[in-house]
Design a protein around this motif. Structure first.
Motif, PDB file in Angstrom:
ATOM      1  N   ASP A 106       0.833  -1.209   0.000  1.00  0.00           N
ATOM      2  CA  ASP A 106       0.000   0.000   0.000  1.00  0.00           C
ATOM      3  C   ASP A 106       0.866   1.256   0.000  1.00  0.00           C
ATOM      4  OD1 ASP A 106      -2.292  -1.569   0.031  1.00  0.00           O
ATOM      5  OD2 ASP A 106      -2.642  -1.300   2.197  1.00  0.00           O
ATOM      6  N   GLN A 110       0.952   4.010  -2.987  1.00  0.00           N
ATOM      7  CA  GLN A 110       0.595   5.402  -2.675  1.00  0.00           C
ATOM      8  C   GLN A 110       1.753   6.340  -2.989  1.00  0.00           C
ATOM      9  OE1 GLN A 110       1.824   7.359   0.288  1.00  0.00           O
ATOM     10  NE2 GLN A 110       0.770   9.054  -0.670  1.00  0.00           N
ATOM     11  N   THR A 111       2.966   5.950  -2.610  1.00  0.00           N
ATOM     12  CA  THR A 111       4.111   6.835  -2.835  1.00  0.00           C
ATOM     13  C   THR A 111       4.476   6.905  -4.308  1.00  0.00           C
ATOM     14  OG1 THR A 111       5.636   5.029  -2.241  1.00  0.00           O
ATOM     15  CG2 THR A 111       5.092   6.633  -0.511  1.00  0.00           C
ATOM     16  N   SER A 113       2.362   6.724  -6.794  1.00  0.00           N
ATOM     17  CA  SER A 113       1.353   7.613  -7.374  1.00  0.00           C
ATOM     18  C   SER A 113       1.658   9.069  -7.033  1.00  0.00           C
ATOM     19  CB  SER A 113      -0.032   7.219  -6.862  1.00  0.00           C
ATOM     20  OG  SER A 113      -1.007   8.086  -7.352  1.00  0.00           O
ATOM     21  N   GLU A 114       1.989   9.327  -5.786  1.00  0.00           N
ATOM     22  CA  GLU A 114       2.305  10.697  -5.381  1.00  0.00           C
ATOM     23  C   GLU A 114       3.565  11.205  -6.081  1.00  0.00           C
ATOM     24  OE1 GLU A 114       2.847  13.483  -1.394  1.00  0.00           O
ATOM     25  OE2 GLU A 114       2.393  11.357  -1.121  1.00  0.00           O
TER      26      GLU A 114
END
Length: 137
Positions: A106, A110-111, A113-114
């Protein structure tokens, strides 16, 4: 920061090459996960975020990048390192014969994508900055 279209173009080309190299790194990590092959040092080293091509490019350009937006560049640095840390944790578990941890996956997702979003914003700012400083032709 690049102020003219030629400088901005060169800067963007370097950024794109560093990002493409990082995407190649992600593909290699995926192959390790799927095929069960051991990852290389650029995955397992605690300083992998500073060893990858993007990390080296970022370190060389960080001072100038901070002139655009210091807070976002600090966030980019943190996100990039957290992404590497998550992959290292996943690979370490797999090498130990354990399944990956969903929380680590996860964090990676998330990272990543960021990171992509922050880099798109950076590219836009560099191009906008160059457009403001380029004389009309």
């Amino acid at each position: 920061m690049p102020k003219h279209s030629g400088e901005a173009s060169h800067f963007i080309n370097e950024l794109d090459a560093a990002v493409e190299a990082h995407m190649g790194w992600v593909r290699r990590v995926l192959r390790c996960a799927v095929l069960g092959t051991p990852p290389s040092d650029d995955v397992l080293d605690p300083l992998a975020h500073s060893l990858c091509r993007f990390g080296r490019w970022f370190a060389l350009n960080k001072r100038n990048l901070e002139k655009l937006d210091a807070q976002k560049m600090q966030r980019l640095d943190i996100v990039h390192q957290n992404m590497h840390d998550a992959i290292r944790a996943i690979c370490t578990e797999m090498l130990a014969g354990r399944g990956g941890n969903s929380a680590d996956l996860d964090v990676f997702e998330q990272t990543q994508s960021e990171l992509v979003n922050l880099l798109a914003e950076l590219k836009t700012r560099v191009l906008a900055n160059a457009a403001r400083h380029d004389p009309p032709t």
